[in-house]
Design a protein around this motif. Structure first.
Motif, PDB file in Angstrom:
ATOM      1  N   THR A 124       0.841  -1.185   0.000  1.00 42.32           N
ATOM      2  CA  THR A 124       0.000   0.000   0.000  1.00 42.32           C
ATOM      3  C   THR A 124       0.882   1.243   0.000  1.00 42.32           C
ATOM      4  OG1 THR A 124      -1.693  -1.156   1.280  1.00 42.32           O
ATOM      5  CG2 THR A 124      -1.794   1.256   1.246  1.00 42.32           C
ATOM      6  N   PRO A 125       0.765   2.111  -1.012  1.00 38.67           N
ATOM      7  CA  PRO A 125       1.599   3.328  -1.035  1.00 38.67           C
ATOM      8  C   PRO A 125       1.398   4.163   0.219  1.00 38.67           C
ATOM      9  CG  PRO A 125       0.501   2.995  -3.146  1.00 38.67           C
ATOM     10  CD  PRO A 125      -0.106   2.016  -2.191  1.00 38.67           C
ATOM     11  N   LEU A 126       2.506   4.612   0.782  1.00 44.83           N
ATOM     12  CA  LEU A 126       2.465   5.373   2.025  1.00 44.83           C
ATOM     13  C   LEU A 126       3.434   6.542   1.921  1.00 44.83           C
ATOM     14  CD1 LEU A 126       1.418   5.419   5.054  1.00 44.83           C
ATOM     15  CD2 LEU A 126       3.551   4.215   5.606  1.00 44.83           C
ATOM     16  N   SER A 127       2.941   7.754   2.154  1.00 43.41           N
ATOM     17  CA  SER A 127       3.822   8.925   2.154  1.00 43.41           C
ATOM     18  C   SER A 127       4.458   9.076   3.531  1.00 43.41           C
ATOM     19  CB  SER A 127       3.037  10.187   1.802  1.00 43.41           C
ATOM     20  OG  SER A 127       2.141  10.520   2.858  1.00 43.41           O
ATOM     21  N   LEU A 128       5.515   9.863   3.577  1.00 48.83           N
ATOM     22  CA  LEU A 128       6.201  10.089   4.847  1.00 48.83           C
ATOM     23  C   LEU A 128       5.297  10.825   5.826  1.00 48.83           C
ATOM     24  CD1 LEU A 128       8.739   9.895   6.567  1.00 48.83           C
ATOM     25  CD2 LEU A 128       9.607  11.944   5.418  1.00 48.83           C
ATOM     26  N   SER A 129       4.542  11.804   5.340  1.00 46.71           N
ATOM     27  CA  SER A 129       3.649  12.539   6.241  1.00 46.71           C
ATOM     28  C   SER A 129       2.551  11.643   6.787  1.00 46.71           C
ATOM     29  CB  SER A 129       3.045  13.746   5.513  1.00 46.71           C
ATOM     30  OG  SER A 129       2.300  13.315   4.380  1.00 46.71           O
ATOM     31  N   GLN A 130       2.019  10.741   5.970  1.00 42.14           N
ATOM     32  CA  GLN A 130       1.014   9.799   6.464  1.00 42.14           C
ATOM     33  C   GLN A 130       1.604   8.885   7.537  1.00 42.14           C
ATOM     34  OE1 GLN A 130       0.018   8.035   2.674  1.00 42.14           O
ATOM     35  NE2 GLN A 130      -1.948   9.121   2.562  1.00 42.14           N
ATOM     36  N   ALA A 131       2.831   8.459   7.317  1.00 40.00           N
ATOM     37  CA  ALA A 131       3.469   7.573   8.294  1.00 40.00           C
ATOM     38  C   ALA A 131       3.668   8.276   9.633  1.00 40.00           C
ATOM     39  CB  ALA A 131       4.799   7.077   7.750  1.00 40.00           C
ATOM     40  N   LEU A 132       4.066   9.542   9.594  1.00 41.04           N
ATOM     41  CA  LEU A 132       4.343  10.267  10.836  1.00 41.04           C
ATOM     42  C   LEU A 132       3.075  10.582  11.623  1.00 41.04           C
ATOM     43  CD1 LEU A 132       7.156  12.733   9.710  1.00 41.04           C
ATOM     44  CD2 LEU A 132       7.392  10.633  11.037  1.00 41.04           C
ATOM     45  N   LEU A 133       1.920  10.574  10.955  1.00 39.62           N
ATOM     46  CA  LEU A 133       0.671  10.842  11.661  1.00 39.62           C
ATOM     47  C   LEU A 133       0.379   9.800  12.730  1.00 39.62           C
ATOM     48  CD1 LEU A 133      -1.726  11.951   8.764  1.00 39.62           C
ATOM     49  CD2 LEU A 133      -0.800  13.383  10.598  1.00 39.62           C
ATOM     50  N   GLN A 134       0.966   8.619  12.574  1.00 33.27           N
ATOM     51  CA  GLN A 134       0.673   7.531  13.506  1.00 33.27           C
ATOM     52  C   GLN A 134       1.541   7.581  14.760  1.00 33.27           C
ATOM     53  OE1 GLN A 134      -1.927   5.892  12.362  1.00 33.27           O
ATOM     54  NE2 GLN A 134      -1.727   7.097  10.477  1.00 33.27           N
ATOM     55  N   ALA A 135       2.480   8.525  14.824  1.00 30.37           N
ATOM     56  CA  ALA A 135       3.426   8.552  15.946  1.00 30.37           C
ATOM     57  C   ALA A 135       2.796   9.181  17.184  1.00 30.37           C
ATOM     58  CB  ALA A 135       4.677   9.312  15.548  1.00 30.37           C
ATOM     59  N   ARG A 136       3.167   8.676  18.346  1.00 31.95           N
ATOM     60  CA  ARG A 136       2.672   9.201  19.620  1.00 31.95           C
ATOM     61  C   ARG A 136       3.589  10.274  20.191  1.00 31.95           C
ATOM     62  NH1 ARG A 136       2.412   3.709  19.988  1.00 31.95           N
ATOM     63  NH2 ARG A 136       4.319   3.685  21.246  1.00 31.95           N
ATOM     64  N   ASP A 137       4.866  10.179  19.905  1.00 30.17           N
ATOM     65  CA  ASP A 137       5.813  11.134  20.467  1.00 30.17           C
ATOM     66  C   ASP A 137       6.968  11.322  19.492  1.00 30.17           C
ATOM     67  OD1 ASP A 137       7.568   8.889  20.821  1.00 30.17           O
ATOM     68  OD2 ASP A 137       6.597   8.472  22.740  1.00 30.17           O
ATOM     69  N   ARG A 138       7.917  12.203  19.862  1.00 31.75           N
ATOM     70  CA  ARG A 138       9.016  12.554  18.972  1.00 31.75           C
ATOM     71  C   ARG A 138       9.927  11.359  18.703  1.00 31.75           C
ATOM     72  NH1 ARG A 138      10.888  17.444  17.791  1.00 31.75           N
ATOM     73  NH2 ARG A 138       8.660  17.797  17.528  1.00 31.75           N
TER      74      ARG A 138
END
Length: 672
Positions: A124-138
């Motif tokens: 499934t194509p995934l952009s970097l910004s989409q991936a970072l949306l799933q993060a809880r912290d830095r």
């Protein structure tokens, strides 16, 4: 096709070696905030460049391949040299009348990440910004970003493995039933499967981090990693406070890593030319399979090195950016600090950027007197037959280590070779602060001594490695006179193209070695507790290369001491054999150089069907491989000595006394 090869070959060989550019990060003004990255000239559209050389579109007048974004993402105006105002004029090599080159790092990364229609990766194509949306912290954001770039690198490896396999099949198709061709094709298929396994493993790693690890829902990256200049804003961010140690290292190595990316890109272009130059004769005659396979292996090596550098460059950028980003920065802001998020201005450049090498890399080693202050007996340990000018056209080209052939006593031969390779003769002028082993161990608590010793010998190995690679490049540069002088001989045009590929690869390897040296100096400085704000430490004590006598009685009360006593003896035997390999390979290379200068063929020349020049190129690479292996073995030998000493000597022994037990006190410095 042959006319194209001839034109490329002689344009490459005719390049004068000019002074290189000094690569500097773009200066910044205080208060500009977090650093945006700039991705240079990424090709648009669905088609990626093929391995067949093609010309890139013409660039408008005044538009420079060195264009770099300012803080707002716009390009800085070029000066009269076609560079941004902050860059000095110059170039590694001048290329008069050279055909336009087509593959720069942005084009190469675009090609590598284009999913092929056949045997395409699933996900499934995934952009970097989409991936970072799933993060809880830095910290999770950083892990996701770095996993994203590891997956991008794995995808690129897979795509290029497919391309490598197809290029091999295309060039060997008329004679594909030869045993050598069949073996190479099977190995290429295995490389594809290895790369596919790596992709699936990194897909799962990223899926676990972003929480999309369900069956059939593994991610594929769609954003390209950054390959342009990166502005750290280091001075404005850390002007009044010390940065974390890793941030200091990243800031120092990012510009050099970018240079190495450019150098490996140039090496890829040259290797593609070499593959095409070797492929046409084999297709037409069925001769020269070994030469073709060697050049394809060179192309594979350079592509892998390029991808590894791009991956590490983006891993470091992510670590730096997330460390300095504001606490409340959102995903889009973080992404804009890692990659360009808008299309680049202007058209693509017409040629690949010439590799920018540190000026010190081009220094030629010349024979010099032994260390001042050394005794006559010690001075003899440094002697060898280094030529005064490696690029001279003299008919007689003796081996670098020819004098060691006359040393009948094997332990003395090993000692002389080790001392010679660790003689600092060609390091950058800003290589660091020379420091003796005893000085590094002085005041270090007993539990920390082994870490300091290991860091010391690793840094010493990388200093020697850097110099060995410099000398390999000089040996290859010296062969240009052979290629040009015999350009009318059959096969010499194609051999000249392969020589250029080897030279480009050697130049890129020097930058890799410099990166490794800087990282090792950082680890040594950190291990000794010295301030990182000052010049980093450069080991000046050569490792022990003579036979180290272990005491059987010393290890009786210590099983670990007995173990390391045996390991020390075993490591020395391996080192002795490796030294013989280095010296014999050097003698063989020198003999082949002499044959090539005289345009002669040795008694077994028909067996490999290589030109005399090709045989020298191959022998130079083989000698270099054995020399680097000797340096690694010498480090392992000294690590074993350290483990033996620390397990058999009293922990109360002073640092100076311990250093005296590990290696003979002498300096690597040329003028000490």
């Amino acid at each position: 096709m042959s006319c194209v090869i001839i034109a490329i070959g002689w344009c490459l060989l005719a390049q004068p070696a000019g002074e290189p550019d000094n690569f500097e990060p773009i200066p910044l003004k205080a208060g500009q905030g977090a650093p945006p990255a700039g991705l240079e000239g990424v090709p648009q559209g669905d088609s990626a460049p093929s391995d067949q050389p093609t010309a890139a579109p013409e660039r408008p007048a005044g538009d420079s391949p060195e264009d770099s974004p300012t803080a707002d993402g716009s390009p800085a105006p070029p000066n009269k040299h076609g560079k941004t105002p902050e860059e000095p004029p110059g170039g590694m090599e001048t290329l008069p009348d050279r055909p336009p080159q087509r593959l720069r790092p942005p084009e190469l990364i675009a090609e590598a990440l284009e999913n092929p229609r056949q045997e395409a990766l699933s996900g499934t194509p995934l952009s970097l910004s989409q991936a970072l949306l799933q993060a809880r912290d830095r910290q999770q954001q950083l892990r996701i970003a770095q996993s994203y770039w590891r997956l991008a690198a794995a995808q690129a490896e897979y795509h290029w493995a497919l391309k490598q396999r197809d290029v091999l099949a295309d060039h060997t198709r008329p004679h594909g039933n030869l045993a050598g061709a069949l073996g190479a094709q099977a190995a290429a298929e295995a490389d594809v499967r290895d790369a596919q396994v790596a992709v699936e493993q990194t897909q799962q790693e990223l899926a676990d981090l972003v929480g999309t690890g369900g069956a059939g829902n593994l991610p594929l990256t769609i954003d390209r990693p950054h390959v342009g200049d990166y502005r750290t804003h280091y001075e404005s961010i850390f002007g009044t406070q010390p940065p974390p140690p890793r941030i200091r290292l990243i800031h120092r190595t990012l510009p050099l890593r970018r240079k190495a990316i450019d150098a490996h890109a140039e090496a890829i272009v040259a290797a593609i030319d070499a593959v095409n130059a070797a492929g046409e004769p084999f297709r037409s005659s069925g001769q020269g399979l070994s030469t073709l396979l060697e050049t394809i292996d060179l192309l594979k090596h350079e592509r892998r090195a390029f991808i590894a550098l791009v991956r590490d460059y983006n891993l470091d950028i992510a670590e730096y950016a997330f460390a300095v980003a504001p606490a409340g920065a959102g995903g889009d802001t973080l992404v804009s600090m890692l990659i360009r998020t808008s299309p680049p201005p202007g058209n693509l450049p017409t040629r690949a950027q010439e590799g920018n090498s540190d000026p010190s890399i081009r220094k030629t080693f010349r024979q010099s007197s032994p260390d001042r202050g050394a005794s006559a007996a010690d001075a003899d340990d440094w002697t060898s037959n280094y030529p005064n000018e490696l690029d001279s056209g003299a008919a007689d080209d003796p081996g670098v280590y020819q004098a060691l052939l006359a040393v009948a006593h094997h332990p003395l031969r090993v000692q002389k070779l080790g001392n010679l390779l660790h003689w600092d003769r060609n390091l950058p002028p800003d290589a660091g602060q020379p420091v003796a082993l005893a000085e590094c161990l002085r005041g270090v608590p007993a539990p920390n001594r082994l870490n300091v010793i290991r860091a010391y010998w690793r840094a010493r190995q990388y200093a020697a490695r850097f110099q060995v690679l410099n000398e390999q490049q000089e040996q290859l540069n010296a062969l240009q006179s052979v290629a040009i002088g015999q350009r009318d001989q059959p096969g010499m045009t194609e051999a000249g193209v392969r020589l250029q590929a080897a030279r480009r690869g050697a130049r890129a390897a020097i930058l890799d070695a410099q990166l490794a040296l800087i990282a090792a100096q950082f680890e040594l400085t950190l291990a000794t507790g010295r301030p990182l704000a000052e010049s980093w430490l450069l080991p000046s004590t050569p490792p022990q290369s003579g036979r180290y006598l272990v005491s059987k009685s010393a290890g009786r009360g210590s099983p670990r001491g007995a173990h390391w006593a045996g390991m020390t003896t075993l490591q020395y035997e391996k080192l002795r054999q490796r030294a013989d390999a280095v010296i014999q390979c050097d003698a063989h290379r020198a003999d082949l150089v002499l044959q090539a200068r005289r345009n002669e063929s040795g008694p077994h020349a028909a067996d490999d069907q290589m030109t005399p020049l090709d045989r020298v190129i191959w022998a130079t690479g083989r000698q270099n491989e054995q020399t680097l292996a000797f340096l690694a073995d010498l480090t392992d030998y000294n690590m074993a000595i350290a483990d033996y000493a620390l397990n058999t000597l009293p922990a109360t022994l002073s640092g100076d006394d311990l250093a005296g037990k590990l290696a003979i006190a002498r300096s690597t410095l040329r003028d000490s």
